[in-house]
Design an enzyme around this catalytic site. Structure first.
Site, mmCIF file in Angstrom:
data_model
loop_
_atom_site.group_PDB
_atom_site.id
_atom_site.type_symbol
_atom_site.label_atom_id
_atom_site.label_comp_id
_atom_site.label_asym_id
_atom_site.label_seq_id
_atom_site.Cartn_x
_atom_site.Cartn_y
_atom_site.Cartn_z
ATOM 1 N NE ARG A 30 43.164 12.323 72.576
ATOM 2 C CZ ARG A 30 42.976 13.610 72.868
ATOM 3 N NH1 ARG A 30 42.167 14.347 72.127
ATOM 4 N NH2 ARG A 30 43.633 14.148 73.882
ATOM 5 C CB SER A 57 45.512 10.600 78.013
ATOM 6 O OG SER A 57 45.635 11.978 78.218
ATOM 7 C CD GLU A 74 44.650 8.985 74.052
ATOM 8 O OE1 GLU A 74 44.774 9.890 73.246
ATOM 9 O OE2 GLU A 74 45.620 8.343 74.490
HETATM 10 N N1 EPU Z 1 42.674 16.466 87.164
HETATM 11 C C1 EPU Z 1 42.785 16.054 88.463
HETATM 12 N N2 EPU Z 1 43.708 15.105 88.777
HETATM 13 C C2 EPU Z 1 44.533 14.571 87.846
HETATM 14 C C3 EPU Z 1 44.411 14.993 86.502
HETATM 15 C C4 EPU Z 1 43.465 15.947 86.165
HETATM 16 O O1 EPU Z 1 42.076 16.507 89.338
HETATM 17 O O2 EPU Z 1 45.346 13.732 88.193
HETATM 18 C C5 EPU Z 1 41.699 17.529 86.827
HETATM 19 C C6 EPU Z 1 42.405 18.852 86.534
HETATM 20 O O3 EPU Z 1 42.600 19.597 87.671
HETATM 21 C C7 EPU Z 1 41.443 19.517 85.583
HETATM 22 C C8 EPU Z 1 40.840 18.368 84.791
HETATM 23 O O4 EPU Z 1 41.043 17.207 85.592
HETATM 24 O O5 EPU Z 1 40.390 20.133 86.283
HETATM 25 C C9 EPU Z 1 41.445 18.220 83.407
HETATM 26 O O6 EPU Z 1 42.855 17.999 83.506
HETATM 27 P P1 EPU Z 1 43.878 18.426 82.340
HETATM 28 O O7 EPU Z 1 43.651 19.820 81.932
HETATM 29 O O8 EPU Z 1 45.231 18.028 82.763
HETATM 30 O O9 EPU Z 1 43.417 17.584 81.071
HETATM 31 P P2 EPU Z 1 42.913 16.097 80.911
HETATM 32 O O10 EPU Z 1 41.459 16.134 80.646
HETATM 33 O O11 EPU Z 1 43.373 15.256 82.035
HETATM 34 C C10 EPU Z 1 43.155 16.113 78.306
HETATM 35 C C11 EPU Z 1 43.756 15.263 77.216
HETATM 36 C C12 EPU Z 1 45.260 15.483 77.141
HETATM 37 C C13 EPU Z 1 45.514 16.957 76.839
HETATM 38 C C14 EPU Z 1 44.867 17.802 77.949
HETATM 39 C C15 EPU Z 1 44.951 19.275 77.648
HETATM 40 C C16 EPU Z 1 42.397 13.263 76.990
HETATM 41 C C17 EPU Z 1 42.294 11.797 77.257
HETATM 42 N N3 EPU Z 1 43.494 13.856 77.471
HETATM 43 O O12 EPU Z 1 43.662 15.664 79.563
HETATM 44 O O13 EPU Z 1 45.748 14.727 76.043
HETATM 45 O O14 EPU Z 1 46.900 17.239 76.785
HETATM 46 O O15 EPU Z 1 43.462 17.473 78.052
HETATM 47 O O16 EPU Z 1 44.089 19.584 76.601
HETATM 48 O O17 EPU Z 1 41.510 13.837 76.379
HETATM 49 C C18 EPU Z 1 46.716 12.620 75.420
HETATM 50 O O18 EPU Z 1 45.734 12.456 74.701
HETATM 51 O O19 EPU Z 1 47.635 11.758 75.509
HETATM 52 C C19 EPU Z 1 46.808 13.830 76.227
HETATM 53 C C20 EPU Z 1 47.823 14.054 77.040
#
Ligand code: EPU
Length: 336
Positions: A165, A236, A332
């Protein structure tokens, strides 16, 4: 067509849907029109910043200056070989429109970035990413106008210094260049990235298509992220923190279930959403702003959130995470 609007409300122009306005909004459809704006007395007399689709912006008060917005909208083939194609897209093209164009023309590489709100110009500044792919993996060249001189400038992928990012346009060159178009390198033969959670199950599917991947991603996103037309948010709100391995090992003893991914230089990336949920903040609200229960990385506008509510909640979450884990979350979103 060029447009200059005074006292423009940003409630519908930003996905956070906060009740704020800007002194001027200037929109342009060509580079010539952009140069006219940069040459105008109104532009020179006030501060300014460039916006894209407004999907990553949080205005904490009215913006007393000029917001510039690109309506340069075209998609064309710049170069191609038997195996690859270079596509140039105007900065004002909606990101997902570009993804759909690639899928419908059988150009591989953008499909994992399906459903991300925002526009092409911002994709190159923010290095958007999802489901194991980042924009920098397909960006070939970024075409800009240098604001102080009005001259064109071009940056190849390396020169953009992409990271998670992050890019040179958010650091050394912050507020200096305006992206007018972006060139992407895509493959004409299938190359799929199926490493990320919900996509893993597709690996064995015979005849797997980009549309299958897109549909899986859109379903996953719809299940977790608020629909920007209904519930305000910037996706995010925080970046996933990257911590030292030693700190991770210590935390893991207290929180064995903490998900984690390898990051650069032997460090470890941990999901901020998990940290926030595990800190008991799921659904926590201040005024009209809340930690979105289906994805705690998101701060949602429940409908009546004020900029102060969002700022208070963001500070509260940051403090709680700092105290509980010793990790400082970085936004972010662009907070202005
Ligand atoms: N998780 C939780 N609780 C929550 C959210 C997540 O336990 O409330 C756990 C999930 O179970 C999983 C891990 O955290 O084990 C990762 O969650 P998720 O796959 O939803 O992805 P993220 O890391 O929360 C990132 C990006 C998103 C992108 C997704 C999918 C960032 C800041 N965010 O989210 O990007 O869509 O991966 O690749 O890197 C954005 O940038 O606006 C965005 C939505």
């Amino acid at each position: 067509m060029m447009k200059l609007i005074e006292n423009f409300p940003l409630k519908e122009a930003t996905t956070m849907h906060l009740d704020v306005k800007c002194r001027y909004l200037a929109e342009y459809s060509t580079i010539d029109e952009l140069l006219q704006i940069l040459d105008s007395p109104t532009y020179r007399q006030c501060r300014s910043m460039h916006i894209g689709g407004g999907s990553n912006l949080v205005f904490t008060r009215d913006y007393d200056g000029m917001l510039l917005h690109s309506c340069i909208r075209f998609i064309s083939v710049v170069d191609e070989s038997d195996t690859e194609v270079i596509i140039e897209a105007g900065a004002g093209i909606k990101w997902d429109e570009f993804v759909k164009y690639c899928i419908s023309h059988n150009y591989y590489g953008a499909e994992n970035l399906s459903g991300i709100p925002g526009e092409v110009g911002a994709s190159a500044v923010q290095n958007i990413g999802s489901y194991g792919v980042e924009a920098c993996g397909i960006i070939e060249r970024v075409n800009c106008i240098d604001k102080p001189t009005g001259k064109p400038a071009h940056f190849d992928n390396q020169e953009c210094r992409y990271a998670y990012r992050d890019s040179i346009f958010k650091n050394e060159y912050s507020n200096r260049y305006i992206v007018t178009s972006v060139e992407y390198r895509l493959s004409k033969t299938p190359v799929f990235t199926l490493t990320y959670g919900p996509l893993k199950g597709l690996a064995d599917q015979p005849g797997l298509s980009m549309t299958d991947i897109r549909n899986t991603i859109i379903d996953t996103r719809n299940g977790k992220l608020p629909n920007p037309d209904e519930t305000g948010s910037v996706g995010s709100f925080f970046k996933n923190p990257v911590i030292l391995r030693q700190q991770f090992e210590t935390l893991k003893q207290s929180y064995p279930a903490m998900p984690h991914y390898p990051a650069a230089d032997g460090r470890v990336k941990v999901p901020a959403g998990w940290l926030i949920e595990n800190a008991g903040l799921k659904g926590f609200a201040i005024g009209g702003a809340l930690v979105y229960p289906k994805q705690c990385l998101v701060i949602a506008n429940g409908g009546t959130a004020t900029p102060d509510d969002v700022v208070a909640l963001y500070k509260h979450v940051t403090t709680v995470i700092e105290e509980k884990y010793g990790i400082t979350l970085q936004p972010e979103a662009n907070i202005i």
